[in-house]
Enzyme design. Structure first.
Site, PDB file in Angstrom:
ATOM      1  N   ARG A 119       2.796  -0.900  11.004  1.00  0.00           N
ATOM      2  CA  ARG A 119       2.920  -2.221  10.382  1.00  0.00           C
ATOM      3  C   ARG A 119       3.856  -2.146   9.180  1.00  0.00           C
ATOM      4  O   ARG A 119       3.701  -1.273   8.320  1.00  0.00           O
ATOM      5  CB  ARG A 119       1.550  -2.742   9.936  1.00  0.00           C
ATOM      6  CG  ARG A 119       1.576  -4.237   9.599  1.00  0.00           C
ATOM      7  CD  ARG A 119       0.232  -4.768   9.184  1.00  0.00           C
ATOM      8  NE  ARG A 119       0.102  -6.180   9.544  1.00  0.00           N
ATOM      9  CZ  ARG A 119      -0.704  -7.047   8.958  1.00  0.00           C
ATOM     10  NH1 ARG A 119      -1.470  -6.661   7.947  1.00  0.00           N
ATOM     11  NH2 ARG A 119      -0.753  -8.296   9.365  1.00  0.00           N
ATOM     12  N   ARG A 121      -6.814 -15.569  10.325  1.00  0.00           N
ATOM     13  CA  ARG A 121      -7.864 -16.520   9.949  1.00  0.00           C
ATOM     14  C   ARG A 121      -8.424 -17.314  11.129  1.00  0.00           C
ATOM     15  O   ARG A 121      -9.633 -17.558  11.186  1.00  0.00           O
ATOM     16  CB  ARG A 121      -7.348 -17.469   8.867  1.00  0.00           C
ATOM     17  CG  ARG A 121      -7.037 -16.775   7.528  1.00  0.00           C
ATOM     18  CD  ARG A 121      -6.434 -17.764   6.534  1.00  0.00           C
ATOM     19  NE  ARG A 121      -6.063 -17.139   5.267  1.00  0.00           N
ATOM     20  CZ  ARG A 121      -4.893 -16.588   5.023  1.00  0.00           C
ATOM     21  NH1 ARG A 121      -3.955 -16.593   5.963  1.00  0.00           N
ATOM     22  NH2 ARG A 121      -4.635 -16.036   3.844  1.00  0.00           N
ATOM     23  N   TYR A 174       0.834  -1.200   0.000  1.00  0.00           N
ATOM     24  CA  TYR A 174       0.000   0.000   0.000  1.00  0.00           C
ATOM     25  C   TYR A 174       0.874   1.257   0.000  1.00  0.00           C
ATOM     26  O   TYR A 174       2.088   1.171  -0.136  1.00  0.00           O
ATOM     27  CB  TYR A 174      -0.991  -0.072   1.165  1.00  0.00           C
ATOM     28  CG  TYR A 174      -1.936  -1.248   1.014  1.00  0.00           C
ATOM     29  CD1 TYR A 174      -2.784  -1.342  -0.089  1.00  0.00           C
ATOM     30  CD2 TYR A 174      -1.936  -2.295   1.932  1.00  0.00           C
ATOM     31  CE1 TYR A 174      -3.622  -2.436  -0.262  1.00  0.00           C
ATOM     32  CE2 TYR A 174      -2.775  -3.395   1.766  1.00  0.00           C
ATOM     33  CZ  TYR A 174      -3.610  -3.457   0.664  1.00  0.00           C
ATOM     34  OH  TYR A 174      -4.435  -4.539   0.480  1.00  0.00           O
TER      35      TYR A 174
END
Length: 370
Positions: free
Chosen positions: A233, A323, A186
């Site tokens: 992050r 997950r 990003y």
């Protein structure tokens, strides 16, 4: 002192955490439309998982320009702030702690989100990637990312201010802090890498220049809400989305030292989680630990045994599970008691209603005796 484990408390910056089990940020695309507004269903979903030592929210765009996927939440409008306040109130009432992940996707986007205009990036290089685009009824498809428009130098200060305002809005919405998403291809990550950043101004070329946008955004957020409530992050070994860069590891290590000097609460490493992904070696982990003195969170297909081993080594302080938290809202209890983990429904990951979202049950302890 005994080595810490997943259930040891952790104090880092202003964050006092009861365990070292974090819920990793996961895009789920469940906002109300129009306006990408967090809603009551999202409040239930996060509150169900409030037993995590720390919840890191799904990535949340700091502006309309920062959006790259349909139905992802924002933090720039009054309605979005009110929607997120509903979420944080529910999490707090359930005994949890939560930070908001601040997101600008850069070139990982599509003109449909920008009134037909091209997405923006450090340089006009297509990412060889796709994003999820849905119609008004929620029917989605994967769409190729086009070649973006290179940002003008004069535009960058405005995006830095968007990060500052988003952090202010997050605190108004009741979060315990924020995490700046500078990973996974990003916008900030695009500035860090010499393969996606071909600029010749003060934001490109040298390592110093490629770090400039990250440090300006991080400093702005720290100035606004206090560095002790800020995490960042980073992704040292991820190469997907056209992000292979031979210079990224030195850049990450240099960034870590500068962020440590800034006084942020934690670093969060996004580690590749596909089957043949490159492994993060211990030499890198030791080099990172030497440069960053506060908490290091890691995420990337960790299970309990692997997480405990890394915590015991002292090379990480918290393990983020992604997950496993989807189908196991009570994941910390399941890990503590050795209860089996449920499987999630992959068809319900993005968009839709509560099916495969807030309808996964907690484990019934009586089942263990059957």
């Amino acid at each position: 002192m005994p080595a810490p484990n997943l259930f040891s408390p952790l104090q880092t910056g202003a964050l006092r955490l009861p365990s070292r089990i974090a819920m990793a940020p996961m895009t789920r695309c469940r906002t109300d439309q129009p306006g990408d507004i967090p809603n009551a269903m999202m409040a239930r979903y996060y509150a169900q998982r409030a037993s995590a030592g720390l919840i890191i929210s799904e990535a949340t765009q700091i502006s309309r320009q920062g959006q790259g996927y349909s139905f992802t939440p924002g933090i720039y409008s009054p309605a979005q702030i009110d929607g997120w306040r509903q979420v944080t109130n529910a999490v707090r009432q359930a005994g949890g702690r939560m930070v908001l992940q601040l997101w600008h996707v850069g070139r990982m986007s599509h003109p449909v989100f920008h009134d037909g205009a091209a997405p923006v990036a450090p340089s006009a290089i297509a990412p060889d990637a796709q994003v999820w685009v849905a119609d008004e009824k929620g029917a989605g498809r994967m769409a190729d990312c086009p070649t973006p428009r290179a940002l003008e130098t004069a535009e960058i200060a405005g995006i830095v201010d968007d990060y500052r305002q988003a952090a202010r809005n997050a605190m108004a919405a009741g979060f315990d802090g924020v995490e700046i998403h500078a990973a996974n291809g990003y916008l900030i990550d695009q500035f860090l890498r010499s393969t996606s950043n071909l600029r010749t101004d003060a934001y490109g070329g040298s390592l110093e220049n490629r770090l400039r946008f990250l440090m300006e955004a991080s400093s702005a957020v720290a100035d606004e809400i206090g560095a002790e409530r800020v995490g960042v992050r980073l992704a040292p070994y991820i190469t997907a989305r056209g992000m292979h860069c031979p210079e990224i590891v030195p850049a990450i290590l240099e960034a870590a030292g500068r962020l440590d000097a800034l006084g942020i609460a934690y670093l969060h490493l996004s580690e590749a989680d596909w089957d043949d992904a490159p492994q993060v070696d211990d030499d890198f982990r030791r080099a990172l630990r030497a440069r960053f003195s506060r908490a290091i969170i890691v995420a990337g297909r960790y299970d309990q045994a692997r997480g405990e081993t890394l915590l015991a080594s002292g090379l990480a302080d918290m393990i983020a599970f992604g997950r496993p938290f989807i189908a196991n809202p009570d994941l910390p209890a399941r890990l503590a008691h050795g209860w089996p983990l449920a499987d999630f429904d992959p068809s319900a990951l993005f968009g839709g209603d509560g099916r495969g979202y807030d309808d996964y049950p907690h484990y019934q302890a009586t089942e263990a005796a059957c």
